[in-house]
Write a protein that holds these residues in place. Structure first.
Motif, PDB file in Angstrom:
ATOM      1  N   ASN A   1      61.582  52.305  58.234  1.00 41.79           N
ATOM      2  CA  ASN A   1      60.849  52.956  59.131  1.00 41.79           C
ATOM      3  C   ASN A   1      61.209  54.480  59.539  1.00 41.79           C
ATOM      4  O   ASN A   1      62.480  54.732  59.529  1.00 41.79           O
TER       5      ASN A   1
ATOM      6  N   CYS B   1      53.371  53.357  63.942  1.00 41.16           N
ATOM      7  CA  CYS B   1      54.499  52.681  64.757  1.00 41.16           C
ATOM      8  C   CYS B   1      55.930  53.476  64.302  1.00 41.16           C
ATOM      9  O   CYS B   1      56.834  53.392  65.160  1.00 41.16           O
TER      10      CYS B   1
ATOM     11  N   CYS C   1      56.891  47.147  64.023  1.00 43.72           N
ATOM     12  CA  CYS C   1      56.636  47.713  62.673  1.00 43.72           C
ATOM     13  C   CYS C   1      56.898  46.665  61.473  1.00 43.72           C
ATOM     14  O   CYS C   1      56.105  46.677  60.570  1.00 43.72           O
TER      15      CYS C   1
END
Lengths: 141, 374
Positions: free
Chosen positions: B68, B93, B314
């Motif tokens: 992420n 996200c 996510c």
């Protein structure tokens, strides 16, 4: 209802109001079920939900968190934080289908010894109905 | 309508790459953080690139999320911000995770030009093994351009309702760009407008809410309803939890890839939770037996109480799980509940505090009342 079953309740009481109230209940010789073992904390906001979850998963039948009434927190805002956290726990329990009877948050002002008796009696009753914590029979936790 | 740069490019990914190149070449940013192809079989990784030529292999919209990027960007800037402006291309996200981390004082967003795109979702990392995505990619790009949801995405992606980014400086209107023929980069903030100023390309106006976005929103909404209306566990309660996490090996990868879990030392790694002989003693007095090591469920439930209000869904946790537990779906569902409770959308508004750091005096009055009848 199983009269024989005596639930084990972990109490997490704030030092300023709830614990003083429990003390008062003792000094006043109020009779209540001997189910609750109280841990004293400086503020109910110290009672991280993980403590409650940990107690439940190790086999306690219920967890009773008690603090000063909203507005009366010795540290001004601690119990508002506690309230948000335990509202969160309630929601998580709802979503996962866990038994919400096993975790309770209540406000007990210092002068209300009888409320300690009332709350502990009511929680004991409701846990008698709920029965023993299934976590006791579950090895994988 | 907002100020926009209209780009001619062969697809959204190329447009995103061109935008980054133009920005870097213009000298408006000193570096660019984006996904870059690093292997011959569709391996991609995030890189911080300072040279426009090195961006040839950049593929900002490649439908994989190796990490992420919100979390990555936080690790880069947690001690201090970039000295010179840097552009970062994040999925919605990832951007939301970045904003959440900002609220938790884990980022320095100064000097970062945040670029995002309306997002078509990503595939599970496993799908990319041994070049496994090569066949799916053409259909993915087509679905993106048409505003159709692609098949086989991460479950949380298929059910994602926040695929239009909140608060990015620049947003590439990738979803549904096919019908428009041109790709629009919309400036949503003064910083974004400044970045577009004087760039080559027809300056114009454009709308992010394309027909494609509307149709995708409908599809995602339906998928979300289907996924989220199902009970999160096969059997509600403890039994279901035990079955769900039964094969958990305790590697805690789900936590290490979670962008929201940013504590330096996690409570569950602290000495407090280290099992001692006494731990087993206590367990064995109360129970018939116990798992070794204990507290698998405490870890997962505890994490839910700590981070579910900020969960951006996510899906990294499920992808990182070595034993394929669909952690992300469960966490997203529980997160949806707790976020509704506090009427909170994680990562939407940087000015709004995280729910567990604030309170209202006159809220939730029923919590704390004597309610023992239920």
């Amino acid at each position: 209802m199983n009269e024989e079953f005596r639930p084990d309740i972990l109490g997490i009481f704030c030092r300023w109001c709830s614990y003083s109230a429990a003390d008062l209940a003792g000094v006043s010789r109020l009779k209540m079920p001997p189910t609750t073992k109280v841990v004293r904390v400086m503020c109910s906001s110290r009672a991280d939900p993980v403590f409650a979850l940990g107690a439940l998963l190790s086999g306690a039948d219920g967890v009773l968190v008690a603090g000063c009434a909203p507005g009366d927190c010795h540290y001004k805002t601690g119990n508002y934080q506690t309230r948000r956290r335990y509202a969160l726990v309630e929601k998580i329990f709802d979503t996962l289908g866990l038994d919400n009877r096993r975790v309770k948050l209540v406000w007990i002002p210092a002068s209300e010894g009888p409320k300690v008796k009332r709350v502990i009696t009511a929680m004991t009753e409701s846990l008698r109905e709920a029965g023993p914590n299934p976590a006791r029979a579950e090895m994988f936790i | 309508m907002a100020e926009a740069l209209l780009m001619k490019a062969d697809g959204a990914d190329a447009a995103a790459r061109d935008l980054l190149k133009t920005l870097l070449a213009s000298g408006k940013v000193r570096g660019v953080m984006t996904l870059v192809e690093t292997g011959p079989a569709g391996e991609v990784n995030y890189e911080l690139v300072a040279d426009a030529a090195a961006l040839e292999k950049a593929t900002p919209l490649y439908p994989l999320m190796p990490a992420n990027a919100g979390g990555l960007l936080s690790r880069l800037t947690v001690l201090e911000g970039f000295e010179e402006p840097v552009a970062a291309f994040l999925r919605p996200c990832e951007l939301r995770a970045f904003v959440e981390l900002g609220k938790l004082h884990q980022v320095d967003a100064e000097n970062i030009l945040l670029i995002s795109a309306t997002c078509g979702g990503v595939y599970p990392l496993r799908a990319s093994l041994n070049g496994g995505l090569a066949d799916a990619l053409p259909a993915y790009w087509e679905a993106l351009a048409n505003g159709d949801g692609a098949e086989g995405l991460r479950p949380t992606c298929s059910a994602c309702e926040h695929f239009v980014p909140f608060g990015a400086d620049l947003v590439l209107a990738a979803v549904g760009s096919g019908a428009a023929g041109r790709l629009a980069v919309v400036a949503s903030t003064p910083r974004g407008e400044e970045a577009l100023e004087g760039l080559e390309g027809a300056a114009g106006e454009a709308e992010m809410e394309t027909a494609g976005v509307k149709s995708l929103r409908e599809k995602r909404g339906a998928a979300r309803a289907e996924l989220f209306e199902k009970e999160p566990l096969a059997t509600p309660g403890l039994e279901g939890l035990v079955a769900f996490f039964g094969r958990c090996v305790g590697c805690r990868s789900c936590r290490s890839v979670c962008p929201i879990c940013c504590c330096e030392i996690c409570y569950f790694d602290s000495a407090t939770t280290e099992p001692t002989p006494r731990t087993f003693d206590v367990h064995l007095k109360r129970k018939e037996g116990t798992r070794v090591p204990p507290d698998t469920l405490l870890f997962h439930l505890g994490r839910l109480t700590h981070m579910s209000v900020s969960c951006v869904g996510c899906g990294m946790c499920a992808d990182a799980c070595p034993v394929y537990i669909p952690v992300a779906t469960l966490f997203a569902k529980v997160g949806a509940g707790t976020q509704t409770l506090f009427e909170y959308v994680p990562g939407k508004d940087p000015a709004e505090e995280v729910p567990l750091q604030r309170f209202e005096e006159d809220e939730l009055v029923e919590v704390g009342e004597e309610r023992f009848d239920s």
